[in-house]
Write an enzyme that holds these catalytic residues in place. Structure first.
Site, short mmCIF file in Angstrom:
data_model
loop_
_atom_site.label_atom_id
_atom_site.label_comp_id
_atom_site.label_asym_id
_atom_site.label_seq_id
_atom_site.Cartn_x
_atom_site.Cartn_y
_atom_site.Cartn_z
NE ARG A 445 25.12 37.84 1.39
CZ ARG A 445 25.06 38.07 2.70
NH1 ARG A 445 25.96 38.82 3.29
NH2 ARG A 445 24.10 37.55 3.42
CD1 TRP A 479 36.88 41.05 9.14
CD2 TRP A 479 37.07 42.89 10.39
NE1 TRP A 479 37.53 42.00 8.40
CE2 TRP A 479 37.67 43.13 9.13
CE3 TRP A 479 37.09 43.91 11.34
CZ2 TRP A 479 38.27 44.35 8.81
CZ3 TRP A 479 37.69 45.12 11.02
CH2 TRP A 479 38.27 45.32 9.76
CG ASP A 536 43.80 32.15 6.99
OD1 ASP A 536 44.35 32.93 7.78
OD2 ASP A 536 43.01 32.54 6.10
CG ASP A 550 27.47 31.24 6.25
OD1 ASP A 550 27.84 31.61 7.38
OD2 ASP A 550 27.42 32.00 5.27
CD GLU A 616 12.22 22.99 21.32
OE1 GLU A 616 12.39 22.28 20.30
OE2 GLU A 616 11.65 24.11 21.29
#
Ligand code: GLA
Length: 751
Positions: A445, A479, A536, A550, A616
């Site tokens: 990235r 984070w 985790d 994502d 909506e």
């Protein structure tokens, strides 16, 4: 009594509510693993260990010529060593000063400690003194003086035993650890099925169930993070075990870095499971007197199937890993601007989103990536945590103040572990980026990683982030960390210690997080690593929720959240309603379905609210009302998987209150079929003797008046908990594609 120690025969029996674990130091001082499974008495199972003379499985020298049946290669061991006669995968491999790799551990003593042990600098299960006990078994390699202490934390009520290892060099020469697992578990037989969780970015936590075969099988990560690819969670179960039946074991590594969970079924069908830091990127020098603690593994056992096993994990993680104010508090309903604007926003635009969101009942506005430095896209700016006032049209304080003045809380996105090459931070401190001198680093990235193994970097990040957060009325921090780590090298480590980099990075991260959560006990921290790249139990010790993926597509999320539910509670899973067509898949699903799926998580929105129609918006208001009603149940209830997104047409799950008086059943059709087979929900966790009323959630009932629930069963009728468990009710058919139903089950009498 959670522990029974027979000092004469050196047999150690650990008892939880439904399981028993046993070890024995035998006549040679070898610590044998003699039992783990369904609850039993404390009689010495070592007597049942099978010994026989096996060709090519050698015998310890001290037995002389008298006994060829005793072999380290075939006996079940509690913590195996490499190079001294056990040819299976082994827990500990060292390099001694003379270059040899042998280690031979023998029992030297034990001690019992009150409560649950802690681990300096590492996350670990915590408990009140009355809730847990600790046993420590001490082993030593006589030649090198290496001491290994095996720690066991017993949480009787939760059928959980934790394990950790402390290694100390008591000799007078350096010892180099080359592989040091946190856990070794041997079975004398091996007809198991293995369930692991694989995936990729935007498609994490998919369930893989296979038979355990002869040879070695493993999952792990060498990516510097626990990874999207394999989660540090592994289940082993007897063949045919299902949600409600069968014996199963679960292992969750409380660690956010590189790991290896490997299993070998050997020549005698014996099975060994190891779990620990991945040895490929690991070596550690222990000078005389030095100690290394290895991260913790949570083990749990269920004799009543996978549902109970997951329930144990949920409680341990929710109540004994997650900490702080937000552990038990209802999490705010948030709106995040990422999928609404990506990098393309102004301060005014953010304020409008916050204002509109407030009108619908949303409580917290989260400003995502792009608010700082020169960050107009993902090519630059990471490391420069200085607000871009031109883009925000004002200072960050003013922006946050205005959002708070709208009646919303304010949250902010950060990615402190990363650094863009195009950043002021990189220009002034290129040595802080993880790179190998003389080599071009791998970009991902378009960014590099900050060397969190360095104390100066840790101190700089703590100071920068503390200053930033102190200046604004912020109640939430996301984070993030958006790449895996390679080119591992730290300018501050000697060449002989570069193998310590990966673990030191994780220790550095934990130390920064510990300080920040201490500095800001009121802030809700949400972990993220491009979604679930670091999902985790280690991260959950610092941040009680993690953005799961994502992918915000509700149907994709069914699989991801289903997988995650095997080891992690709903309260840990960040989940949002996004727009359609979905940005990742192009799929169109009803808003009600998206709401239903996001409610199996921390619940929030991530869409352009200004684009929503009045209808909506009205639906969002109702969704929020439903969520508010059920939030305590969702966050703290007992979760059941009633059907899988990988099979059939409809994914069904349920959350019941621990008293069995109320439940919320959610059902989402993930596959459309003509003339469909009815979907039956067998409700769990209710009380057999009580009577319940089923109710289709109002909103759904209004929208689909022709659907009754269940067929032939009127809204005023009641039915027993036993009937709902044994017979179940039929979920209404789908009226639309990807239809969702929320059905409440409420107690209404004794019959
Ligand atoms: C990651 C996160 C997203 C978003 C972007 C911003 O991909 O998972 O939710 O915050 O970064 O760059």
């Amino acid at each position: 009594m959670a522990m029974m120690i027979d000092t004469l025969h050196r047999v150690f029996t650990l008892q939880t509510k439904h399981s028993t674990y046993q070890m024995k130091a035998d006549e040679l001082g070898v610590l044998l693993h003699t039992y783990y499974g369904e609850k039993t008495d404390h009689s010495d199972k070592g007597l049942l260990c099978y010994r026989s003379d096996r060709g090519f499985s050698g015998n310890p020298f001290e037995l002389g010529t008298s006994d060829r049946t005793y072999s380290l290669d075939s006996l079940p061991q509690e913590y195996s060593g490499f190079g001294t006669g056990d040819y299976r995968i082994t827990a500990l491999r060292v390099r001694n000063q003379d270059g040899s790799q042998a280690v031979d551990l023998r029992y030297t003593g034990h001690r019992v400690e009150k409560g649950k042990y802690g681990i300096p600098g590492l996350p670990a299960v915590y408990a009140e003194e009355t809730e847990a006990e600790t046993l420590v078994l001490c082993l030593r390699d006589a030649c090198s003086g290496l001491e290994v202490e095996l720690y066991y934390g017993i949480l009787e009520e939760l059928d959980t035993i934790t394990r950790a290892v402390k290694i100390t060099n008591r000799g007078n020469k350096a010892v180099f650890l080359e592989k040091a697992a946190s856990m070794n578990l041997d079975w004398e037989y091996g007809d198991f099925q293995w369930i692991s969780f694989y995936g990729r970015h935007s498609m994490e936590m998919h369930v893989q169930k296979t038979d355990v075969h002869h040879g070695i099988q493993s999952v792990g990560s060498v990516r510097g993070i626990s990874s999207h690819q394999y989660n540090p969670l592994l289940l082993l179960c007897e063949r045919g075990a299902n949600e409600t039946m069968g014996s199963c074991y679960g292992f969750s590594f409380v660690y956010s870095g590189e790991f290896l969970m490997e299993l070998e079924k050997d020549q005698l069908d014996r099975t060994r499971l190891l779990c620990g830091i991945h040895p490929d990127n690991f070596s550690w020098t222990l000078e005389e007197g030095e100690t290394l603690w290895l991260p913790e593994v949570i083990m749990t056992y269920s004799d009543r199937g996978l549902g109970k096993l997951s329930g144990n994990f949920h409680r341990v993680i929710r109540e004994h890993i997650c900490r702080g104010k937000w552990r038990d508090k209802r999490r705010p309903i948030l709106i995040n601007n990422w999928e609404a604007t990506y990098f393309d926003f102004t301060g005014e635009r953010l304020i409008t989103i916050a204002r509109e969101a407030k009108k619908l009942g949303i409580e917290l506005f989260v400003m995502d990536d792009g608010w700082f430095g020169k960050r107009q896209d993902d090519n630059s700016g990471l490391g420069d945590w200085v607000p871009n006032e031109q883009k925000l049209d004002c200072t960050l304080q003013e922006l946050a103040g205005r959002i708070v003045a709208e009646g919303m809380e304010f949250g902010i996105w950060l990615e402190p572990e990363s650094i863009s090459v195009d950043s002021d931070l990189y220009r002034s401190h290129p040595e802080w980026a993880v790179e190998i001198p003389g080599r071009r680093p791998c970009l991902s990235r378009n960014q590099l990683v900050l060397d969190f193994s360095r104390r100066d970097v840790q101190a700089y990040i703590i100071e920068t982030i503390t200053e930033l957060l102190q200046g604004i009325p912020v109640t939430y921090v996301k984070w993030d960390f958006n790449r895996a780590i390679c080119d591992k090298f730290s300018g501050l480590l000697d060449s002989g210690r570069q193998g310590e980099f990966s673990h030191r990075y994780v220790l550095g991260l934990y130390s920064v997080l510990e300080t920040l959560i201490e500095n800001f006990p009121e802030i809700l921290f949400e972990g993220c690593c491009g979604g679930g790249g670091r999902f985790d139990a280690g991260i959950l010790y610092y941040m009680p929720q993690i953005w799961c993926s994502d992918t915000t597509d509700a149907i994709e999320r069914l699989g991801i959240q289903y997988g995650a539910s095997f080891g992690y509670p709903v309260s840990a899973m960040g989940s949002h309603v996004s727009t359609v067509p979905n940005h990742q898949t192009g799929r169109i699903t009803p808003l009600s379905t998206r709401g239903c799926v996001a409610m199996a998580g921390t619940f929030g929105y991530e869409l352009d609210i200004e684009q929503m129609t009045p209808e909506e918006k009205e639906e969002v208001r109702k969704q929020i009302a439903i969520f508010q009603t059920y939030a305590p149940l969702i966050q703290k209830g007992v979760y059941y998987r009633l059907s899988s997104p990988l099979e059939g047409t409809c994914t069904v799950w349920e959350i019941a209150d621990p008293d069995g008086r109320e439940a919320l059943v959610s059902a989402v059709y993930h596959h459309a079929e003509a003339n469909p087979v009815p979907v039956r929900a067998r409700v769990q966790g209710l009380r057999d003797e009580l009577y319940y009323r089923l109710r289709l959630h109002e909103d759904f009932a209004e929208k689909y008046p022709e659907r009754t629930l269940p067929y032939g069963f009127g809204p005023d009728e009641t039915i027993s908990g036993a009937a709902l468990r044994q017979y179940g009710f039929v979920v209404p058919d789908a009226a639309d594609g990807f239809q969702a139903w929320q059905i409440s089950v409420e107690v209404c009498g004794e019959g």
